[in-house]
Design a protein around this motif. Structure first.
Motif, mmCIF file in Angstrom:
data_model
loop_
_atom_site.group_PDB
_atom_site.id
_atom_site.type_symbol
_atom_site.label_atom_id
_atom_site.label_comp_id
_atom_site.label_asym_id
_atom_site.label_seq_id
_atom_site.Cartn_x
_atom_site.Cartn_y
_atom_site.Cartn_z
ATOM 1 N N UNK A 283 -25.106 -25.078 7.770
ATOM 2 C CA UNK A 283 -24.725 -26.588 8.753
ATOM 3 C C UNK A 283 -24.062 -25.654 9.576
ATOM 4 N N UNK A 284 -23.962 -26.149 10.567
ATOM 5 C CA UNK A 284 -23.063 -25.679 11.325
ATOM 6 C C UNK A 284 -21.432 -26.080 11.716
ATOM 7 N N UNK A 285 -21.345 -27.752 11.472
ATOM 8 C CA UNK A 285 -20.256 -27.549 11.315
ATOM 9 C C UNK A 285 -20.160 -29.424 10.819
ATOM 10 N N UNK A 286 -19.330 -30.179 10.017
ATOM 11 C CA UNK A 286 -19.555 -31.434 10.482
ATOM 12 C C UNK A 286 -18.673 -32.309 10.633
ATOM 13 N N UNK A 287 -19.369 -33.752 11.156
ATOM 14 C CA UNK A 287 -19.018 -34.278 12.309
ATOM 15 C C UNK A 287 -18.416 -35.558 11.469
ATOM 16 N N UNK A 288 -16.803 -35.447 11.911
ATOM 17 C CA UNK A 288 -16.242 -37.200 11.088
ATOM 18 C C UNK A 288 -16.262 -38.421 11.686
ATOM 19 N N UNK A 289 -16.994 -39.255 11.011
ATOM 20 C CA UNK A 289 -17.153 -40.658 11.725
ATOM 21 C C UNK A 289 -15.903 -40.715 11.853
ATOM 22 N N UNK A 290 -16.200 -42.015 13.307
ATOM 23 C CA UNK A 290 -17.105 -42.221 14.306
ATOM 24 C C UNK A 290 -17.436 -40.842 15.524
ATOM 25 N N UNK A 291 -18.843 -41.058 15.163
ATOM 26 C CA UNK A 291 -19.493 -40.588 15.943
ATOM 27 C C UNK A 291 -19.464 -40.697 17.097
ATOM 28 N N UNK A 292 -19.104 -38.893 18.174
ATOM 29 C CA UNK A 292 -18.449 -38.968 19.767
ATOM 30 C C UNK A 292 -20.012 -38.365 20.599
ATOM 31 N N UNK A 293 -20.444 -38.679 21.055
ATOM 32 C CA UNK A 293 -21.456 -37.665 22.380
ATOM 33 C C UNK A 293 -20.802 -36.500 22.631
ATOM 34 N N UNK A 294 -19.206 -36.572 23.464
ATOM 35 C CA UNK A 294 -19.177 -35.839 23.327
ATOM 36 C C UNK A 294 -18.804 -34.560 22.598
ATOM 37 N N UNK A 295 -18.567 -34.884 21.631
ATOM 38 C CA UNK A 295 -18.399 -33.955 20.605
ATOM 39 C C UNK A 295 -19.386 -33.229 20.016
ATOM 40 N N UNK A 296 -20.411 -33.885 19.748
ATOM 41 C CA UNK A 296 -22.056 -33.437 19.017
ATOM 42 C C UNK A 296 -21.918 -32.680 20.293
ATOM 43 N N UNK A 297 -22.291 -32.927 21.606
ATOM 44 C CA UNK A 297 -22.729 -31.634 22.558
ATOM 45 C C UNK A 297 -21.407 -30.530 22.518
ATOM 46 N N UNK A 298 -20.070 -30.776 22.548
ATOM 47 C CA UNK A 298 -19.429 -29.345 22.080
ATOM 48 C C UNK A 298 -19.952 -28.504 21.178
ATOM 49 N N UNK A 299 -20.055 -29.531 20.046
ATOM 50 C CA UNK A 299 -20.226 -28.743 19.096
ATOM 51 C C UNK A 299 -21.926 -27.737 19.531
ATOM 52 N N UNK A 300 -22.525 -28.495 19.656
ATOM 53 C CA UNK A 300 -24.070 -27.822 20.077
ATOM 54 C C UNK A 300 -24.061 -27.153 21.562
ATOM 55 N N UNK A 301 -23.151 -26.843 21.827
ATOM 56 C CA UNK A 301 -23.044 -26.312 23.384
ATOM 57 C C UNK A 301 -23.642 -26.674 24.174
ATOM 58 N N UNK A 302 -24.612 -28.032 24.327
ATOM 59 C CA UNK A 302 -25.247 -29.090 25.072
ATOM 60 C C UNK A 302 -24.424 -30.313 26.372
ATOM 61 N N UNK A 303 -24.375 -28.364 27.223
ATOM 62 C CA UNK A 303 -23.813 -29.519 28.656
ATOM 63 C C UNK A 303 -24.360 -29.365 29.746
ATOM 64 N N UNK A 304 -24.794 -30.835 30.525
ATOM 65 C CA UNK A 304 -25.482 -30.835 30.977
ATOM 66 C C UNK A 304 -24.010 -30.741 32.244
ATOM 67 N N UNK A 305 -24.822 -29.972 33.645
ATOM 68 C CA UNK A 305 -24.865 -29.444 34.579
ATOM 69 C C UNK A 305 -24.352 -31.109 35.473
ATOM 70 N N UNK A 306 -25.294 -31.685 35.019
ATOM 71 C CA UNK A 306 -25.083 -33.053 36.151
ATOM 72 C C UNK A 306 -24.300 -34.385 36.058
#
Length: 123
Positions: free
Chosen positions: A99-122
């Motif tokens: 497992x890559x990591x554990x996200x603690x609630x409450x969920x944050x889309x910004x934190x999720x994107x940081x962990x997955x390395x999915x940053x939009x250039x827009x």
């Protein structure tokens, strides 16, 4: 054309609409599955899933069952656990099960994107 980036949530209830909106702003699509089987079926039908976020307990198993089934389909899609708290035992289990990591609630889309390395250039 770039493949669509998709985050799959596996849980007993659909994530809050604000999470989906925050992901869309970042150029990510959200999909939801309510069981291990539904998640596996969805993963098999997609050309690309950027990451999976799962709760610990699921309708037809638990996060370990999900990891096992997902790894039969893809060895590369990152899996994140979503939990209200974490312990050393959970961390060791998670690391041992790829497992890559554990996200603690409450969920944050910004934190999720940081962990997955999915940053939009827009954004």
């Amino acid at each position: 054309m770039h493949p669509e980036k998709t985050i799959m949530f596996v849980s007993g209830r659909k994530p809050e609409a604000i999470i989906e909106q925050e992901l869309l702003v970042r150029g990510l699509k959200m999909e939801w599955a309510n069981s291990v089987k539904a998640a596996t079926d969805l993963l098999e039908s997609k050309s690309e899933t950027t990451g999976i976020v799962t709760e610990l307990a699921l309708a037809d198993g638990n996060w370990r069952d999900l990891v096992e089934q997902v790894r039969r389909v893809s060895s590369t899609v990152p899996i994140l656990l979503l939990s209200s708290n974490s312990s050393a035992e959970l961390w060791w289990d998670a690391l041992d099960c790829d497992v890559e990591d554990i996200l603690l609630a409450p969920l944050s889309a910004a934190r999720l994107c940081d962990l997955l390395g999915t940053h939009s250039t827009d954004v």
